[in-house]
Design a protein around this motif. Structure first.
Motif, PDB file in Angstrom:
ATOM      1  N   LYS A  13      25.317  52.014  28.514  1.00 49.37           N
ATOM      2  CA  LYS A  13      26.434  52.734  27.956  1.00 49.37           C
ATOM      3  C   LYS A  13      26.048  53.545  26.539  1.00 49.37           C
ATOM      4  N   LYS A  14      25.391  52.660  25.885  1.00 54.76           N
ATOM      5  CA  LYS A  14      24.752  53.267  24.821  1.00 54.76           C
ATOM      6  C   LYS A  14      24.013  54.251  24.704  1.00 54.76           C
ATOM      7  N   ARG A  15      23.226  54.328  25.947  1.00 58.04           N
ATOM      8  CA  ARG A  15      22.223  55.304  26.247  1.00 58.04           C
ATOM      9  C   ARG A  15      22.537  56.572  26.958  1.00 58.04           C
ATOM     10  N   THR A  16      23.592  56.256  27.664  1.00 48.40           N
ATOM     11  CA  THR A  16      24.250  57.487  28.629  1.00 48.40           C
ATOM     12  C   THR A  16      25.813  57.848  28.413  1.00 48.40           C
ATOM     13  N   GLY A  17      26.332  56.877  27.625  1.00 50.04           N
ATOM     14  CA  GLY A  17      27.822  57.136  27.607  1.00 50.04           C
ATOM     15  C   GLY A  17      28.627  56.784  28.542  1.00 50.04           C
ATOM     16  N   ARG A  18      28.152  56.061  29.579  1.00 51.92           N
ATOM     17  CA  ARG A  18      29.008  55.366  30.556  1.00 51.92           C
ATOM     18  C   ARG A  18      27.969  54.264  31.290  1.00 51.92           C
ATOM     19  N   GLY A  19      28.900  53.380  31.746  1.00 46.65           N
ATOM     20  CA  GLY A  19      28.270  52.438  32.497  1.00 46.65           C
ATOM     21  C   GLY A  19      27.538  52.782  33.958  1.00 46.65           C
ATOM     22  N   PRO A  20      26.654  51.779  34.439  1.00 40.85           N
ATOM     23  CA  PRO A  20      25.918  52.224  35.593  1.00 40.85           C
ATOM     24  C   PRO A  20      26.794  52.016  36.926  1.00 40.85           C
ATOM     25  N   SER A  21      26.428  52.222  37.947  1.00 36.36           N
ATOM     26  CA  SER A  21      27.370  51.978  39.098  1.00 36.36           C
ATOM     27  C   SER A  21      26.833  50.431  39.602  1.00 36.36           C
ATOM     28  N   LEU A  22      27.698  49.713  40.430  1.00 45.53           N
ATOM     29  CA  LEU A  22      27.371  48.385  40.735  1.00 45.53           C
ATOM     30  C   LEU A  22      27.715  48.392  42.402  1.00 45.53           C
ATOM     31  N   HIS A  23      26.872  47.884  43.190  1.00 41.49           N
ATOM     32  CA  HIS A  23      27.005  47.474  44.449  1.00 41.49           C
ATOM     33  C   HIS A  23      27.086  46.152  45.001  1.00 41.49           C
ATOM     34  N   ILE A  24      27.691  45.359  45.259  1.00 46.65           N
ATOM     35  CA  ILE A  24      27.711  43.976  45.850  1.00 46.65           C
ATOM     36  C   ILE A  24      28.053  43.736  47.267  1.00 46.65           C
ATOM     37  N   CYS A  25      27.136  43.204  47.840  1.00 48.77           N
ATOM     38  CA  CYS A  25      27.560  43.195  49.345  1.00 48.77           C
ATOM     39  C   CYS A  25      28.604  42.177  49.605  1.00 48.77           C
ATOM     40  N   GLY A  26      29.176  42.307  50.863  1.00 42.57           N
ATOM     41  CA  GLY A  26      30.142  41.011  51.281  1.00 42.57           C
ATOM     42  C   GLY A  26      31.398  41.083  50.734  1.00 42.57           C
ATOM     43  N   LEU A  27      31.996  39.696  50.584  1.00 44.88           N
ATOM     44  CA  LEU A  27      33.262  39.486  49.908  1.00 44.88           C
ATOM     45  C   LEU A  27      33.048  39.753  48.402  1.00 44.88           C
ATOM     46  N   THR A  28      34.168  40.578  47.794  1.00 42.59           N
ATOM     47  CA  THR A  28      34.067  40.787  46.164  1.00 42.59           C
ATOM     48  C   THR A  28      35.329  40.556  45.750  1.00 42.59           C
ATOM     49  N   ARG A  29      36.472  40.551  46.463  1.00 42.84           N
ATOM     50  CA  ARG A  29      37.580  40.759  45.857  1.00 42.84           C
ATOM     51  C   ARG A  29      37.958  39.491  44.909  1.00 42.84           C
ATOM     52  N   PRO A  30      37.405  38.188  45.033  1.00 42.17           N
ATOM     53  CA  PRO A  30      37.725  37.438  44.162  1.00 42.17           C
ATOM     54  C   PRO A  30      37.022  37.570  42.654  1.00 42.17           C
ATOM     55  N   ILE A  31      36.196  38.543  42.735  1.00 41.45           N
ATOM     56  CA  ILE A  31      35.401  38.956  41.390  1.00 41.45           C
ATOM     57  C   ILE A  31      35.685  40.243  40.964  1.00 41.45           C
ATOM     58  N   TRP A  32      36.781  40.995  41.523  1.00 43.00           N
ATOM     59  CA  TRP A  32      37.002  42.370  41.145  1.00 43.00           C
ATOM     60  C   TRP A  32      37.141  42.426  39.784  1.00 43.00           C
ATOM     61  N   VAL A  33      37.987  41.744  39.014  1.00 38.41           N
ATOM     62  CA  VAL A  33      38.372  41.976  37.753  1.00 38.41           C
ATOM     63  C   VAL A  33      36.901  41.645  37.029  1.00 38.41           C
ATOM     64  N   ASP A  34      36.408  40.633  37.453  1.00 41.55           N
ATOM     65  CA  ASP A  34      35.096  40.420  36.564  1.00 41.55           C
ATOM     66  C   ASP A  34      33.906  41.481  36.799  1.00 41.55           C
ATOM     67  N   MET A  35      34.091  42.098  38.028  1.00 41.34           N
ATOM     68  CA  MET A  35      33.104  43.279  38.020  1.00 41.34           C
ATOM     69  C   MET A  35      33.591  44.169  37.236  1.00 41.34           C
ATOM     70  N   ILE A  36      34.867  44.720  36.942  1.00 43.41           N
ATOM     71  CA  ILE A  36      35.097  45.826  36.159  1.00 43.41           C
ATOM     72  C   ILE A  36      34.888  45.231  34.740  1.00 43.41           C
ATOM     73  N   GLU A  37      34.989  43.832  34.321  1.00 44.24           N
ATOM     74  CA  GLU A  37      34.772  43.630  32.991  1.00 44.24           C
ATOM     75  C   GLU A  37      33.492  43.472  32.558  1.00 44.24           C
ATOM     76  N   THR A  38      32.497  43.811  33.589  1.00 42.14           N
ATOM     77  CA  THR A  38      31.108  44.035  33.312  1.00 42.14           C
ATOM     78  C   THR A  38      30.690  45.255  32.468  1.00 42.14           C
ATOM     79  N   GLY A  39      31.576  46.169  32.664  1.00 41.02           N
ATOM     80  CA  GLY A  39      31.665  47.618  32.221  1.00 41.02           C
ATOM     81  C   GLY A  39      31.037  48.672  32.884  1.00 41.02           C
ATOM     82  N   VAL A  40      30.706  48.432  34.152  1.00 40.34           N
ATOM     83  CA  VAL A  40      30.431  49.262  35.105  1.00 40.34           C
ATOM     84  C   VAL A  40      31.137  50.447  35.294  1.00 40.34           C
ATOM     85  N   SER A  41      30.731  51.738  35.570  1.00 38.90           N
ATOM     86  CA  SER A  41      31.787  52.898  35.649  1.00 38.90           C
ATOM     87  C   SER A  41      31.970  53.000  37.298  1.00 38.90           C
ATOM     88  N   GLN A  42      31.321  52.412  38.120  1.00 42.70           N
ATOM     89  CA  GLN A  42      31.694  52.769  39.619  1.00 42.70           C
ATOM     90  C   GLN A  42      31.149  51.469  40.333  1.00 42.70           C
TER      91      GLN A  42
END
Length: 351
Positions: free
Chosen positions: A234-263
């Motif tokens: 984000k310091k380099r580009t002004g926004r976070g990178p995108s993130l893909h995680i396979c399989g089930l992710t709903r238990p960590i949706w909040v955590d994924m957002i809190e990493t700072g990704v933009s997508q």
């Protein structure tokens, strides 16, 4: 002259994705399947040859873009390529994606012999940088060019061996964190080389899935390192990178957002409509046509039907929506089905 597949559209893929990032109106929903090495099949070269030639990678990627007209183009070392550049060995095949043959971290002492990657000279990383430059020179005015990068957790598993690394999380967490420090810096080094050349980057962390590790381990061994990368990015580009995680992710949706990704890109196992409700006000949501049951084994009609269902559920996601495959497009996918995925977005009328 624009490639034939995008000549009749109101926006180029580059214009469409820039408008999405800025929250502006679109002519249609973007479609960015997770394409991987699939262009090598369409282009008619072996995967082993493709992965060892910057020219073949570039030629195949340009050919596939002009053939399908999707809204992003990229190639990258992902997690296996980064692990290989750090010392692990891969097995290559003519018509299959490479596999991990021998991890390099055979014991704790091996870590002292490893160092973060130098993208300019280690492994096949220079080939990717050259291929990206070739693609950008040829079609960069129409479409943004990017590189898929493995996340630090999955790269670490490819250095150590997945089973052993998962054991390390419990038996030797200090060692696991040391490996993750190394892989995180390697990811940043490669991303830095891409950004300096004007290429975007996306992150893939398949082994960070809730199908593999629990939320507690995600918060200890994955989240801090993704957050560090996102902060740097984000310091380099002004926004976070995108993130893909396979399989089930709903238990960590909040955590994924809190990493700072933009997508956030989601697997078919999650409902894209629910993701829109939970995530859509904070990040761009991407997904999630099933790659095997629909893209590989379906017909063009079933692809359009399934893709349209995804569009109906998530087209109005507040921060934006991208139609995509739920994971990497299988190599044996009929080209007609990828065309059908694109056709679904062109038929869908934005209300």
């Amino acid at each position: 002259m624009k490639p034939p597949s995008i000549a009749k559209e109101e926006m180029t893929p580059r214009e469409r994705m820039e408008a999405l990032a800025q929250g502006k109106d679109l002519d249609r929903i973007p479609c960015c399947p997770i394409i991987g090495e699939y262009p090598s099949i369409i282009f008619g070269v072996s995967i082993a040859s493709y992965l060892h030639s910057a020219k073949l990678m570039a030629d195949a990627q340009v050919f596939a873009f002009e053939f399908f007209g999707y809204d992003s183009v990229g190639m990258g070392p992902d997690y296996l390529g980064l692990a290989e550049a750090m010392g692990s060995e891969l097995k290559y095949y003519a018509d299959e994606r490479p596999q991990l043959a021998r991890p390099c971290l055979v014991d704790v002492e091996s870590l002292s012999r490893l160092k973060p990657v130098d993208p300019e000279k280690d492994g096949r990383l220079p080939l990717y940088l050259e291929a990206l430059a070739r693609v950008n020179e040829r079609i960069g005015r129409y479409v943004k060019v990017g590189s898929g990068v493995g996340g630090p957790f999955t790269v670490a598993a490819c250095l150590r061996g997945t089973e052993e690394f998962l054991k390390d999380l419990r038996r030797n967490p200090e060692f696991a964190h040391s490996v993750l420090e190394l892989t995180t810096q390697s990811v940043i080094n490669y991303m830095d080389a891409c950004l300096k050349r004007g290429f975007s980057c996306s992150l893939g962390e398949p082994l960070a899935s809730s199908s593999v590790i629990g939320p507690a381990h995600f918060r200890e061994f994955v989240k801090p390192y993704l957050a560090r990368i996102s902060e740097w990015f984000k310091k380099r580009t002004g926004r976070g990178p995108s993130l893909h995680i396979c399989g089930l992710t709903r238990p960590i949706w909040v955590d994924m957002i809190e990493t700072g990704v933009s997508q956030i890109s989601l697997d078919e196992k999650e409902d894209i409509g629910e993701a829109k409700k939970e995530l859509g006000s904070k990040v761009i949501v991407k997904g999630n046509v099933p790659p095997v049951t629909v893209l590989l084994n379906g017909t063009p009609e079933t692809v359009i039907e399934t893709a349209t269902e995804c569009l109906q559920k998530a087209f109005d996601s507040p921060k934006g929506f991208i139609l995509s495959s739920g994971c990497t497009v299988p190599l044996a996918t009929p080209p007609a089905n990828v065309h059908a995925l694109m056709e679904a977005t062109k038929r869908f009328v934005l209300g």
